[in-house]
Design an enzyme around this catalytic site. Sequence first.
Site, mmCIF file in Angstrom:
data_model
loop_
_atom_site.group_PDB
_atom_site.id
_atom_site.type_symbol
_atom_site.label_atom_id
_atom_site.label_comp_id
_atom_site.label_asym_id
_atom_site.label_seq_id
_atom_site.Cartn_x
_atom_site.Cartn_y
_atom_site.Cartn_z
ATOM 1 N N SER A 25 0.817 -1.219 0.000
ATOM 2 C CA SER A 25 0.000 0.000 0.000
ATOM 3 C C SER A 25 0.848 1.264 0.000
ATOM 4 C CB SER A 25 -0.941 0.013 1.207
ATOM 5 O OG SER A 25 -0.225 -0.139 2.417
ATOM 6 N N GLY A 55 1.967 0.147 8.946
ATOM 7 C CA GLY A 55 2.838 1.312 8.966
ATOM 8 C C GLY A 55 3.490 1.687 7.662
ATOM 9 N N TRP A 57 2.281 3.482 5.133
ATOM 10 C CA TRP A 57 2.065 4.898 4.830
ATOM 11 C C TRP A 57 2.911 5.766 5.751
ATOM 12 C CZ3 TRP A 57 -3.186 7.107 2.864
ATOM 13 C CH2 TRP A 57 -3.538 6.451 1.680
ATOM 14 N N ASP A 83 -3.357 3.763 15.663
ATOM 15 C CA ASP A 83 -4.065 2.538 15.305
ATOM 16 C C ASP A 83 -4.410 1.776 16.579
ATOM 17 O OD1 ASP A 83 -4.274 0.870 12.403
ATOM 18 O OD2 ASP A 83 -4.535 -0.331 14.216
ATOM 19 N N ASP A 99 -7.779 4.673 20.065
ATOM 20 C CA ASP A 99 -9.041 4.682 19.325
ATOM 21 C C ASP A 99 -9.243 6.070 18.725
ATOM 22 O OD1 ASP A 99 -11.631 4.571 18.397
ATOM 23 O OD2 ASP A 99 -12.500 3.820 20.263
ATOM 24 N N ASP A 124 -5.645 5.053 5.658
ATOM 25 C CA ASP A 124 -5.715 3.921 4.729
ATOM 26 C C ASP A 124 -6.457 2.757 5.373
ATOM 27 O OD1 ASP A 124 -5.186 2.549 2.319
ATOM 28 O OD2 ASP A 124 -3.440 1.565 3.204
ATOM 29 N N LYS A 164 -9.080 6.197 2.237
ATOM 30 C CA LYS A 164 -9.531 5.105 1.375
ATOM 31 C C LYS A 164 -11.056 5.050 1.358
ATOM 32 C CE LYS A 164 -7.540 1.093 1.514
ATOM 33 N NZ LYS A 164 -7.086 -0.251 1.961
#
Length: 310
Positions: A25, A55, A57, A83, A99, A124, A164
């Site tokens: 990605s 990780g 990105w 994340d 969160d 993403d 995304k």
Amino acid sequence: MGKSSKDKRDLYYRKAKEQGYRARSAFKLLQLNDQFHFLDDPNLKRVVDLCAAPGSWSQVLSRKLFDESPSSDKEDRKIVSVDLQPMSPIPHVTTLQADITHPKTLARILKLFGNEKADFVCSDGAPDVTGLHDLDEYVQQQLIMSALQLTACILKKGGTFVAKIFRGRDIDMLYSQLGYLFDKIVCAKPRSSRGTSLEAFIVCLGYNPPSNWTPKLDVNTSVDEFFQGCFLNKLCISDKLSHWNEEERNIAEFMACGSLQSFDSDATYHDLPSSVAGTSSSLDPVQSPTNPPYKKALELKRSGKLTRSV
């Protein structure tokens, strides 16, 4: 990313490992940047990567802002990755296992930025797909709205938001909603994103919220209540068709990103092109998963204790 014949079937998968990226990605963000140049801005200092694990990105952001930047003044630059899953450390990146919907996460990000707003926010993230396209699209849009709520609280005016999306029947609804907060909305499809996938990326340029609206993140506040006052909550799909005006639907500009000389993400390459590293052997993963859900199953399998149902 593991070792398998997938190295030959998916060249982006292999190239990611060759170049030290944790996932393929990374090339999606690189190709988006080739088109929009949002990471080439010399004034880019504060960046947030939401739903960042594993990780890749964040790796791109780190290399762009620190390793490849011609600027000598890099002390004020900060990258924060968030994340729910743990992430292995990345140079120049502060990782938060948190969160994105919780106000404490917002407070932690702003504290790391010295109470300054972010210049760029990206996400993403995607849910575990079910194969039911309508359901997957709905859940993905809910994830985007959660990311947008946090973004509205931390992004400076004129900033950029990239996320995304799954292009489905009602995606123009999302375009319309984002149009209330940004000057320009573009739907972009990188070459490294498989053409057979509904996946695309929404590039929101020029954050420009209503002057009389102050976003406030609260776990007890619904999405409609959060956007109360900025007109975005006017746009919702209702069972009562009279409440929905077809004229309010927007069509975002669609743009394909990446050179036509790039590899085809849907093709299988039996013979590796010369532009890929000389060895044809499988490559080791850049970073093994930190705490995968299948970890216990692997341990049982290796010890010969994994039972099979008859």
